[in-house]
Write an enzyme that holds these catalytic residues in place. Structure first.
Site, PDB file in Angstrom:
ATOM      1  N   GLU A 126      -2.803   8.298  -4.036  1.00 53.24           N
ATOM      2  CA  GLU A 126      -3.408   7.032  -5.459  1.00 53.24           C
ATOM      3  C   GLU A 126      -4.785   8.291  -5.043  1.00 53.24           C
ATOM      4  O   GLU A 126      -5.661   7.557  -4.583  1.00 53.24           O
ATOM      5  CB  GLU A 126      -3.038   5.877  -4.837  1.00 53.24           C
ATOM      6  CG  GLU A 126      -3.208   5.092  -5.680  1.00 53.24           C
ATOM      7  CD  GLU A 126      -2.665   3.768  -5.431  1.00 53.24           C
ATOM      8  OE1 GLU A 126      -4.065   2.897  -5.526  1.00 53.24           O
ATOM      9  OE2 GLU A 126      -1.990   4.064  -4.853  1.00 53.24           O
ATOM     10  N   HIS A 140      -0.838   0.992  -9.950  1.00 51.92           N
ATOM     11  CA  HIS A 140      -1.819   0.214  -8.755  1.00 51.92           C
ATOM     12  C   HIS A 140      -2.570  -1.235  -9.769  1.00 51.92           C
ATOM     13  O   HIS A 140      -3.725  -1.092 -10.050  1.00 51.92           O
ATOM     14  CB  HIS A 140      -2.983   0.379  -7.970  1.00 51.92           C
ATOM     15  CG  HIS A 140      -2.871  -0.590  -6.994  1.00 51.92           C
ATOM     16  ND1 HIS A 140      -3.166   0.416  -5.754  1.00 51.92           N
ATOM     17  CD2 HIS A 140      -3.035  -1.738  -6.671  1.00 51.92           C
ATOM     18  CE1 HIS A 140      -4.275  -0.463  -4.893  1.00 51.92           C
ATOM     19  NE2 HIS A 140      -3.453  -1.383  -5.670  1.00 51.92           N
ATOM     20  N   ARG A 188       0.684  -1.134   0.286  1.00 52.15           N
ATOM     21  CA  ARG A 188       0.012  -0.157   0.099  1.00 52.15           C
ATOM     22  C   ARG A 188       0.850   1.295   0.229  1.00 52.15           C
ATOM     23  O   ARG A 188       1.997   0.818   0.713  1.00 52.15           O
ATOM     24  CB  ARG A 188      -1.220  -0.056   1.282  1.00 52.15           C
ATOM     25  CG  ARG A 188      -1.912  -1.055   1.544  1.00 52.15           C
ATOM     26  CD  ARG A 188      -3.109  -0.290  -0.301  1.00 52.15           C
ATOM     27  NE  ARG A 188      -4.149  -1.540   0.278  1.00 52.15           N
ATOM     28  CZ  ARG A 188      -4.545  -2.529  -0.339  1.00 52.15           C
ATOM     29  NH1 ARG A 188      -3.548  -2.987  -1.837  1.00 52.15           N
ATOM     30  NH2 ARG A 188      -5.253  -3.209  -0.735  1.00 52.15           N
TER      31      ARG A 188
END
Length: 306
Positions: A252, A271, A224
């Site tokens: 993000e 991602h 993460r």
């Protein structure tokens, strides 16, 4: 009758043999279903925004089970109706995330990102690069994804050291506890992060962590974004102290004007570690096992909230 929803009609058709006493319905969670009171189990769509979808989930009075597709679940739990069991997607993304982690590591060591940039200007620029072979790689996180990464790295002739929340012996590998982490960093030529985001791991990779690494070390993050202190990483990359290959960032999505876009020695993917053709089949296989367990009264897998 147990009523379970899947995000699309296609996934319902691909589910396979439906257990006796189970009905499948397609539902994307984009709006309230026609028979909200009958929904017992939900497979949450990939990349579902729980904050936006909260009213929809709260409108399911008989919801018993929620299956997430992500290994992380901290973002979802605050929005799950009281009384519903929640399972995460542990195992779904192991293969594809491990592929990307190793791909990012190889690209960083072998300068593939630089070669792609040189293609735009048609430069034949032969550069001496470090090999992945003979490197010391530190895996921070040794759950199912960490193990999948280790299995793919072993043929490359690297020395693998693993760290996890709990120290243990896992097969032939000694897994160090997190308390050993800082002492292992000076020998780590590459660090691959695959830990869950918790209060213990939030900004785990800070300025001190980076300073302990050898100069030129690679930091690969498929965990993460918030596991890394972004400001500290930007400073180290700007100084050309380390290299980074990141599938996740904090914030993000990464804003267009964020300095991380322009730092040297950096590879960024948006991602996509768990966003491949392998996702759907593995998701369906897990959800099928869960529905069969629910129908037969057996324990569920990957329970993170009961």
């Amino acid at each position: 009758m147990l009523t379970a929803s899947l995000p699309t009609s296609e996934m319902c058709a691909m589910f396979g043999a439906v257990p006796e006493g189970v009905e499948l319905v397609p539902w994307s969670l984009a709006s309230a279903p026609d028979r909200a009171e009958q929904i017992d189990a939900v497979l949450v769509p990939n990349r579902f925004d729980f904050q936006v979808g909260d009213p929809v989930l709260q409108g399911l009075p008989n919801l018993k089970f929620v299956q997430l597709t992500s290994a992380g679940y901290d973002h979802a739990l605050p929005f799950i109706p009281e009384g519903a069991v929640v399972s995460n997607g542990r195992g779904i993304h192991d293969d594809e995330t491990a592929e990307l982690a190793v791909g990012l590591l190889l690209a960083s060591f072998r300068g593939i990102d630089v070669a792609i940039k040189n293609m735009k200007t048609r430069q034949w620029n032969t550069v001496f690069q470090p090999s992945l072979a003979d490197r010391s790689v530190l895996l921070v996180g040794y759950g199912s994804i960490g193990k999948a990464i280790a299995a793919r790295l072993e043929p490359f002739g690297v020395t693998i050291t693993a760290v996890a929340r709990t120290g243990r012996v896992d097969g032939s590998r000694t897994v160090h506890p997190m308390s050993d982490l800082r002492g292992l960093l000076p020998r780590a030529e590459a660090v691959i992060l695959s830990v869950p985001l918790t209060e213990e791991t939030r900004r785990l990779v800070d300025a001190e962590f980076i300073d302990l690494l050898p100069r030129g070390a690679r930091i690969v993050n498929v965990a993460r974004g918030a596991v890394v202190d972004t400001d500290a990483l930007v400073a180290a990359l700007t100084a050309r102290r380390v290299f980074a290959a990141l599938d996740v960032t904090e914030p993000e999505p990464l804003p267009e004007r964020h300095p991380l876009w322009a730092t040297p020695n950096t590879i960024i993917t948006p991602h996509v570690g768990g966003h491949t053709t392998a996702t759907q089949s593995r998701t369906l296989a897990l959800f099928r096992r869960q529905i069969e367990a629910l129908a037969e009264g057996r324990p569920l897998e990957n329970v993170v909230k009961s």
